[in-house]
Design a protein around this motif. Sequence first.
Motif, PDB file in Angstrom:
ATOM      1  N   VAL A 200       0.841  -1.193   0.000  1.00  0.00           N
ATOM      2  CA  VAL A 200       0.000   0.000   0.000  1.00  0.00           C
ATOM      3  C   VAL A 200       0.874   1.240   0.000  1.00  0.00           C
ATOM      4  O   VAL A 200       2.061   1.194   0.313  1.00  0.00           O
ATOM      5  N   THR A 201       0.272   2.372  -0.338  1.00  0.00           N
ATOM      6  CA  THR A 201       0.994   3.640  -0.366  1.00  0.00           C
ATOM      7  C   THR A 201       1.267   4.119   1.065  1.00  0.00           C
ATOM      8  O   THR A 201       0.599   3.685   2.011  1.00  0.00           O
ATOM      9  N   PRO A 202       2.224   5.019   1.260  1.00  0.00           N
ATOM     10  CA  PRO A 202       2.495   5.533   2.615  1.00  0.00           C
ATOM     11  C   PRO A 202       1.267   6.174   3.269  1.00  0.00           C
ATOM     12  O   PRO A 202       1.056   6.016   4.472  1.00  0.00           O
ATOM     13  N   GLN A 203       0.460   6.885   2.484  1.00  0.00           N
ATOM     14  CA  GLN A 203      -0.735   7.507   3.059  1.00  0.00           C
ATOM     15  C   GLN A 203      -1.725   6.451   3.522  1.00  0.00           C
ATOM     16  O   GLN A 203      -2.289   6.551   4.624  1.00  0.00           O
ATOM     17  N   ALA A 204      -1.944   5.413   2.691  1.00  0.00           N
ATOM     18  CA  ALA A 204      -2.854   4.337   3.081  1.00  0.00           C
ATOM     19  C   ALA A 204      -2.312   3.586   4.290  1.00  0.00           C
ATOM     20  O   ALA A 204      -3.077   3.151   5.162  1.00  0.00           O
ATOM     21  N   LYS A 205      -1.006   3.455   4.385  1.00  0.00           N
ATOM     22  CA  LYS A 205      -0.400   2.757   5.522  1.00  0.00           C
ATOM     23  C   LYS A 205      -0.662   3.509   6.820  1.00  0.00           C
ATOM     24  O   LYS A 205      -0.823   2.906   7.886  1.00  0.00           O
ATOM     25  N   GLN A 206      -0.721   4.826   6.748  1.00  0.00           N
ATOM     26  CA  GLN A 206      -1.033   5.603   7.947  1.00  0.00           C
ATOM     27  C   GLN A 206      -2.460   5.336   8.414  1.00  0.00           C
ATOM     28  O   GLN A 206      -2.726   5.247   9.610  1.00  0.00           O
ATOM     29  N   TRP A 207      -3.389   5.211   7.450  1.00  0.00           N
ATOM     30  CA  TRP A 207      -4.762   4.874   7.826  1.00  0.00           C
ATOM     31  C   TRP A 207      -4.823   3.464   8.410  1.00  0.00           C
ATOM     32  O   TRP A 207      -5.573   3.205   9.354  1.00  0.00           O
TER      33      TRP A 207
END
Length: 285
Positions: A200-207
């Motif tokens: 997953v992308t870094p932004q999605a990983k934060q979610w």
Amino acid sequence: KYQVCSCSTFYFIETSPGVDEVMFVEKEPAERHSIVSWEQKNSCVLPEDLKNFYLMSDGFHITWSVKFDDNPMPLGSMVINSISKLSRLGGSSAYALPSAPTLADLEDDMDKEGNEDQPEKPHFDSRSLIFELDPCNGNGKVCLVYKHTKPVVTPDTEIWFLDRALYWHFLTDTFTAYYRLLLTHLGLPQWQYAFTSYGVTPQAKQWFNMYKPITINTALLSEEPDSFVNKLDPNKVFKSKNKTPVIKKKLPAQPSGSQKSHASTTSSKTPSLSGNSLRKREPQT
């Protein structure tokens, strides 16, 4: 069992911190003749677990939002298309031009790529039948795949994820197993990419880190919290932009002999200039 799982997931999301709104779209059961009509139209039989799901609910749709600056921001989405929207992927359209390119034209390039660790990948041509289960909000497509169609379509199906670059990624053997994956990942953005080699992308990983799914591959969240912070080294980022200090080079010292000759030349020229000036002044006296 499908309804029990969806209700428990709904309650879990609703009680999570920061969640602003959860919307569950109730759907009526699909009529049996609609399922039979779909099977006749596509010349294949729905797997038994997916057929039982449609007989309880003609599709599935849950969305949820979080509060962001006091405004709701859509975040999670779980979708399973209704029987009428379970459309074939890669089939030629009756309105397409005869020479128009199709997904089947990619087969020459895709056949050269293979991975021994993965099952045989689906094909866009007549070797496979592919139907779209979930459009994934434009991030790809989750598909129901019949991989063996000759001489007749076999009832064995698999669930695969087709990413935006048109690469295939295996998800599950059955629809029931995929339904569990869908619920346990809470419909978080791009959750299907957790089953790809690039993740997953870094932004999605934060979610993912904030709203940890009920069950998930632990390797996805086993990283240190600092790994989610963007680490930049200004010295490396702006290395090419730093001005290199200019080193002033000293001129090599001239030999003493040349300096003496230069001085003697200067001194020899000076009297001649003064003599000329005296000669010019004599007529005035």
